[in-house]
Design a protein around this motif. Structure first.
Motif, short mmCIF file in Angstrom:
data_model
loop_
_atom_site.label_atom_id
_atom_site.label_comp_id
_atom_site.label_asym_id
_atom_site.label_seq_id
_atom_site.Cartn_x
_atom_site.Cartn_y
_atom_site.Cartn_z
N TYR A 1 0.83 -1.20 0.00
CA TYR A 1 0.00 0.00 0.00
C TYR A 1 0.87 1.26 0.00
CZ TYR A 1 -3.92 -3.08 1.19
OH TYR A 1 -4.88 -4.05 1.17
N ALA B 1 2.45 1.70 -3.45
CA ALA B 1 1.48 2.25 -4.41
C ALA B 1 1.30 3.75 -4.21
CB ALA B 1 0.14 1.53 -4.26
N ALA B 2 1.17 4.17 -2.95
CA ALA B 2 1.01 5.60 -2.68
C ALA B 2 2.26 6.38 -3.07
CB ALA B 2 0.70 5.81 -1.20
N ALA C 1 2.36 6.98 -6.85
CA ALA C 1 1.42 8.03 -7.24
C ALA C 1 1.96 9.41 -6.89
CB ALA C 1 0.08 7.80 -6.57
N CYS D 1 -1.33 3.18 -8.81
CA CYS D 1 -1.67 3.11 -7.39
C CYS D 1 -2.98 2.35 -7.17
CB CYS D 1 -1.76 4.51 -6.81
SG CYS D 1 -2.23 4.57 -5.06
#
Length: 222
Positions: free
Chosen positions: A21, A24-25, A28, A169
């Motif tokens: 997680y 992914a953030a 982005a 993301c």
């Protein structure tokens, strides 16, 4: 009898790990920031693309200090009644400098429109002289080789990068969540099947008595 409760499974035991997680953030955020930096940088570049404050007219000679990586161009202002007739420019300096076709572009000020006339190509660093002329009154200026159209291309990239980052993301978050959910269910099923079930304990009941026991004579001891 108490109902059996499956053992609690720590969230860190699920796979893939929750660090995906954060990855992914991070992707982005990086692409959004990169797109914003490119957009702002190129925006300020296009504002100052042509030095219209230091323009020159037909027959004037302008001295420029250039190097092979300069990427400079000669721009001409559009006249009110159309472009100047047969504009021509020449360049002299060290080596064999040349003027090439700049392609199509445009630069706008509050009340003027400028178009690229020639791209300046120099073989080595030095001072070069540029002279332009045409059959009518014309105004020239030195600027970068790219104007608004070149900025539009960079703007597409500046928008595409954040969009791509948000898409990556979303995909990573969705895939991670689905796989963690499946792994959680599998772990609970395995642990419940191996150590969660207990055999049933039968409580002792009354000892059965034969129906005709009351009618049997007691055995006499000798």
């Amino acid at each position: 009898m108490q109902p059996f409760t499956p053992p609690q499974t720590p969230a860190n035991d699920f796979r893939p790990g929750r660090h995906w997680y954060a990855i992914a953030a991070s992707i982005a955020v990086v692409l959004i920031v990169l797109g914003a930096v490119i957009g702002v940088y190129r925006f300020y570049d296009v504002i100052d693309a042509v030095d219209t404050d230091h323009h020159f007219a037909n027959g004037d000679t302008v001295a420029l200090r250039l190097d092979p990586e300069s990427e400079k161009a000669i721009w001409i202002r559009d006249r009110e009644f159309g472009p100047s007739a047969a504009p021509e420019c020449s360049i002299t300096g060290p080596g064999d400098p040349g003027l090439t076709d700049p392609g199509i572009d445009v630069f706008l000020t509050r009340d003027e429109t400028w178009n690229p006339l020639h791209t300046i190509d120099v073989p080595r660093a030095g001072v070069y002289e540029v002279t332009c002329s045409s059959h009518g009154l014309s105004k020239y200026a030195i600027g970068d080789s790219g104007g608004i159209l070149a900025f539009a291309g960079w703007l597409v990239l500046a928008i595409a990068l954040p969009t791509f980052g948000i898409g990556i993301c979303a995909v990573l978050v969705l895939v991670t969540a689905v796989r963690r959910s499946r792994h959680r269910r599998r772990l609970i099923a395995e642990r419940h099947g191996s150590g969660g079930s207990h055999p049933a304990h039968l409580s002792p009941g009354p000892v059965p008595v034969a129906a005709d026991s009351e009618h049997r004579p007691a055995l006499r001891r000798s």
